[in-house]
Scaffold this motif. Sequence first.
Motif, PDB file in Angstrom:
ATOM      1  N   GLN A 132       0.846  -1.347   0.186  1.00 49.69           N
ATOM      2  CA  GLN A 132       0.098   0.068  -0.038  1.00 49.69           C
ATOM      3  C   GLN A 132       0.839   1.377   0.070  1.00 49.69           C
ATOM      4  O   GLN A 132       0.673   2.103  -0.852  1.00 49.69           O
ATOM      5  CB  GLN A 132      -0.949  -0.006   1.312  1.00 49.69           C
ATOM      6  N   LEU A 133       1.912   1.311   0.784  1.00 47.89           N
ATOM      7  CA  LEU A 133       2.907   2.471   0.841  1.00 47.89           C
ATOM      8  C   LEU A 133       3.530   2.570  -0.481  1.00 47.89           C
ATOM      9  O   LEU A 133       3.418   3.703  -0.931  1.00 47.89           O
ATOM     10  CB  LEU A 133       3.831   2.430   1.824  1.00 47.89           C
ATOM     11  N   GLU A 187       4.196  12.781   8.398  1.00 47.49           N
ATOM     12  CA  GLU A 187       3.252  11.494   8.425  1.00 47.49           C
ATOM     13  C   GLU A 187       4.023  10.308   7.501  1.00 47.49           C
ATOM     14  O   GLU A 187       3.834   9.087   7.735  1.00 47.49           O
ATOM     15  CB  GLU A 187       1.853  11.905   7.872  1.00 47.49           C
ATOM     16  N   LEU A 188       4.352  10.716   6.283  1.00 43.53           N
ATOM     17  CA  LEU A 188       4.804   9.822   5.163  1.00 43.53           C
ATOM     18  C   LEU A 188       6.218   9.291   5.635  1.00 43.53           C
ATOM     19  O   LEU A 188       6.493   8.318   5.653  1.00 43.53           O
ATOM     20  CB  LEU A 188       5.052  10.317   3.711  1.00 43.53           C
ATOM     21  N   GLN A 189       7.022  10.101   6.269  1.00 44.17           N
ATOM     22  CA  GLN A 189       8.272   9.573   6.908  1.00 44.17           C
ATOM     23  C   GLN A 189       8.033   8.349   8.205  1.00 44.17           C
ATOM     24  O   GLN A 189       8.737   7.386   8.018  1.00 44.17           O
ATOM     25  CB  GLN A 189       8.965  10.637   7.725  1.00 44.17           C
ATOM     26  N   PHE A 190       7.055   8.574   9.013  1.00 43.64           N
ATOM     27  CA  PHE A 190       6.636   7.715   9.996  1.00 43.64           C
ATOM     28  C   PHE A 190       6.198   6.581   9.392  1.00 43.64           C
ATOM     29  O   PHE A 190       6.651   5.295   9.722  1.00 43.64           O
ATOM     30  CB  PHE A 190       5.517   8.164  10.717  1.00 43.64           C
ATOM     31  N   ARG A 191       5.335   6.624   8.367  1.00 45.23           N
ATOM     32  CA  ARG A 191       4.952   5.242   7.552  1.00 45.23           C
ATOM     33  C   ARG A 191       6.247   4.514   6.882  1.00 45.23           C
ATOM     34  O   ARG A 191       6.196   3.329   6.888  1.00 45.23           O
ATOM     35  CB  ARG A 191       4.015   5.323   6.665  1.00 45.23           C
ATOM     36  N   HIS A 192       7.199   5.178   6.349  1.00 47.55           N
ATOM     37  CA  HIS A 192       8.384   4.753   5.834  1.00 47.55           C
ATOM     38  C   HIS A 192       9.283   3.933   6.847  1.00 47.55           C
ATOM     39  O   HIS A 192       9.736   2.997   6.856  1.00 47.55           O
ATOM     40  CB  HIS A 192       9.300   5.793   5.014  1.00 47.55           C
ATOM     41  N   LYS A 230      16.648   5.732   3.868  1.00 42.80           N
ATOM     42  CA  LYS A 230      16.175   6.190   5.195  1.00 42.80           C
ATOM     43  C   LYS A 230      15.156   7.300   4.941  1.00 42.80           C
ATOM     44  O   LYS A 230      14.548   7.649   6.024  1.00 42.80           O
ATOM     45  CB  LYS A 230      17.499   6.967   5.668  1.00 42.80           C
ATOM     46  N   THR A 231      14.809   7.641   3.941  1.00 42.00           N
ATOM     47  CA  THR A 231      13.745   8.479   3.514  1.00 42.00           C
ATOM     48  C   THR A 231      12.864   8.166   2.507  1.00 42.00           C
ATOM     49  O   THR A 231      13.209   7.313   1.517  1.00 42.00           O
ATOM     50  CB  THR A 231      13.975  10.225   3.283  1.00 42.00           C
TER      51      THR A 231
END
Length: 479
Positions: A53-54, A260-265, A104-105
């Motif tokens: 999904q990501l 938020e995207l960094q957290f999901r990553h 990392k990102t």
Amino acid sequence: MTGRPIRARLWKPAARSLAVLVAASLAAAGIPASAQQGRGGGPPIIRDAEIEQLLREYTQPILKAAGLAQQNVHVIIINDRSFNAFVADGHRIFINSGALMQAKTPNEVIGVLAHESGHIAGGHLARMREQMANASTESLVAMLLGIGAMVAGARSGGGGADVGMAAMTMPQGLIQSSMLAYIRTQEEQADRAGVKFLTATGQSPKGMYDTFKRLGDEIMFQSRYIDPYLQTHPMPKERVAALEELVKTSPYWDKKDSPELQFRHDMMRAKLYGYMDRAETSANRYPASDQSLPARYARAIAASHFSDPRAAMGQIDALIEAQPQNPYFHELKGQTLLEAGKPAEAIAPLRRATQLAPNPALIQVMLGQALVESNDPAHLNEAISVLETSLTRDSDSPEAYNQLAMAYGRKGDLAHADLSSAQAALTRGDLKAARMLAARAKDRFPIGSPGWVRADDISNKDPAGTARSTVVVHPKNPP
């Protein structure tokens, strides 16, 4: 998570930097995460609802900017710890789990995916296929991987070169004269296209540049050992310099990924490390002193995977308490219970996960398995419904067909059980078994019924995957 992952083979440092030469990009060179052997004996792949999904969200804006939104492009995760990604047809981008773990990102992964999308949008694979008209997707993947093994083996002086040559299905001369020359001339075009797509979507090309530069530096350090002709990309120094000149003009150079995207990553990386690291390595990477949610996620997964599942349950429940609407925490709980031999207890958390997940097809397969393995006849109709729904979303799941076959078998519906088993075999690439099972299903279905027609299609497939038509005249048992 539909099963334990196949542990990825760890590359030695020298081989790792050379392995990036395998594919059509420099950077690009189960878990619920279930790892499974690729179709047709290809490389093992990882299927996971959360990670897929990501990656869909990473690629959708890029594909739209590239004019590929309607082309049904999917990202396939290869279970390998090296940093690599490539395209082998116009519908799939392959990326190693190692690339996701090392990046990392989000921007770093997005940059690599933008580059690979540039190959698809530029029609590079179609032109390659004109030169290699008889190469299937599976053989092309094997060739790409084989070149990396050949170059790495030549560098180390070991047997890797022989392995690489064995992995190729086309003559070496054709590979050198056609594929390698082709790739070298297309990389800069894919770089430029990737930067264009990133700019069009308001994203920074910095992650793409940083990734390619880092990998380019690794290759340059050892470039005196590499035959320049075998490099499947322009010389790193030249390519990185050209890319640097291009990316620095982007108005979004300094734009950061959203928190938020960094957290999901970070959660994705934690999941992969939790499943693929050894227990002691995971404990060192995510020590108990780190109380961030990604660290707690990794520790819960490692506990579930390597320790007594009962010890993991408290950690998983704490995750659910922290984020009750996170579908993948409920999925982890359901999988842990299912693999602990408690399918009836796994049903509730897996039902909740399917309700919360945006694309629950893989979780639905696990729910179907729990319903079937509960040995409660009252659950069989729900299992069939859930599994058939999952297949409308993801028809390329042999595990879903296998569970469907078991559900139908326990209901005594042997015709649909055989048909589902045939579809499972077909999806795995086992045409011989698929045709045998389909022929048996045909004998059980009324002639001309939908099940009979589908079984007939499978039983009449030739090795090329096409079906020879069968004309039914005056069926004795019309549907």
